[in-house]
Design an enzyme around this catalytic site. Sequence first.
Site, PDB file in Angstrom:
ATOM      1  N   ALA A  67       0.860  -1.177   0.000  1.00 34.47           N
ATOM      2  CA  ALA A  67       0.000   0.000   0.000  1.00 34.47           C
ATOM      3  C   ALA A  67       0.899   1.231   0.000  1.00 34.47           C
ATOM      4  CB  ALA A  67      -0.879  -0.025   1.237  1.00 34.47           C
ATOM      5  N   GLY A 110       0.391  -4.854   0.974  1.00 34.31           N
ATOM      6  CA  GLY A 110      -0.869  -4.827   0.226  1.00 34.31           C
ATOM      7  C   GLY A 110      -0.738  -5.444  -1.162  1.00 34.31           C
ATOM      8  N   GLU A 113      -1.173  -8.994  -0.553  1.00 32.95           N
ATOM      9  CA  GLU A 113      -2.601  -9.222  -0.270  1.00 32.95           C
ATOM     10  C   GLU A 113      -3.433  -9.204  -1.553  1.00 32.95           C
ATOM     11  OE1 GLU A 113      -2.666  -6.129   2.796  1.00 32.95           O
ATOM     12  OE2 GLU A 113      -3.407  -7.652   4.172  1.00 32.95           O
ATOM     13  N   GLU A 133       4.890  -5.161   6.947  1.00 38.35           N
ATOM     14  CA  GLU A 133       4.107  -4.233   7.775  1.00 38.35           C
ATOM     15  C   GLU A 133       4.607  -4.167   9.215  1.00 38.35           C
ATOM     16  OE1 GLU A 133       2.783  -6.224   5.519  1.00 38.35           O
ATOM     17  OE2 GLU A 133       0.906  -5.423   4.704  1.00 38.35           O
TER      18      GLU A 133
END
Length: 259
Positions: A67, A110, A113, A133
Amino acid sequence: MSKEYTFIEVSNQASIGIIKLNRPNVLNAINRPMVTEIVKATEAFDRDDSVKVIILAGNGRAFAAGADIDEMAEAGAIEMELLNQFTEWDRLAWVKKPIIGAVQGFALGGGFELALCCDVLFAAHDTEFGFPEVGLGVMPGAGGTQRLTKLMGKSKAMEWLLTGDRMSAQEALHHGVINRIIAKELLLEETLKFAHKIAQQPSLSLRLIKESVYKAVDYSIYEGMQYERKNFYLLFASHDQKEGMRAFREKRKPNFKGE
Ligand code: CO8
């Protein structure tokens, strides 16, 4: 190529819908508008009768390096709660057509993911998966702890998530996270070949097989088998079931219509 998207490139190649993430300057870091675009394009392909299979791909050095940290760094918890951005990601799980991920380079946070939202994953040799993360003082928020654990089991998932270490394509293959490792220069070509192979199959069967497999992930075996059975019965209402079985008996190739 569509002009309506800024952070992705979208094309349709003979019944295969292709979505390429396209922010190479920041290793395809996923910002919120990019999520909106990915979901919009995926849902548009899902509705498009000319598309049978969807491919999600990266470019250059990355599938996606996570992200967008710049977008998140100063956010507050209440702002995040009110934004409720993950409901948009959740819509990817409702897509009925098979989604094949073609990943290369960094598939982190992300980005990992997003890859785990795909139904089948092909990876180039250089792919590095991971959830960094923990080192940023956060944790995965778009399904990482759940999907990775379901795929590789509690102990291994715990190791990757707690350390933030990167996993090679070879390790990912070993643990059942990906389907195949492919030479980088052939990644899209081989993924397309596979997509075309699936696209030959009757689309109602593809749809109900995908739905049933995900029930296996979440349901008890008994509940899952009841679900599978209903889907199996449902296919006997389709043209393609009659055609598929008739063609077998007449020793010819079936002519599927997707109905
Ligand atoms: N966000 C924003 N910018 C990024 C990101 C990112 N995740 N990753 C890379 N970039 C940018 C860099 O800042 C750099 O920009 P600039 O050239 O302007 O300085 C450019 O991309 C190239 O990156 P590097 O210079 O760092 O390239 P290196 O080869 O040295 O390193 C790495 C590559 C190792 C991938 C490194 O860039 C890195 O560690 N990136 C961050 C990886 C990461 O921590 N990802 C997890 C982010 S958090 C997350 O994903 C939470 C998910 C939960 C919810 C999803 C909500 C949408």
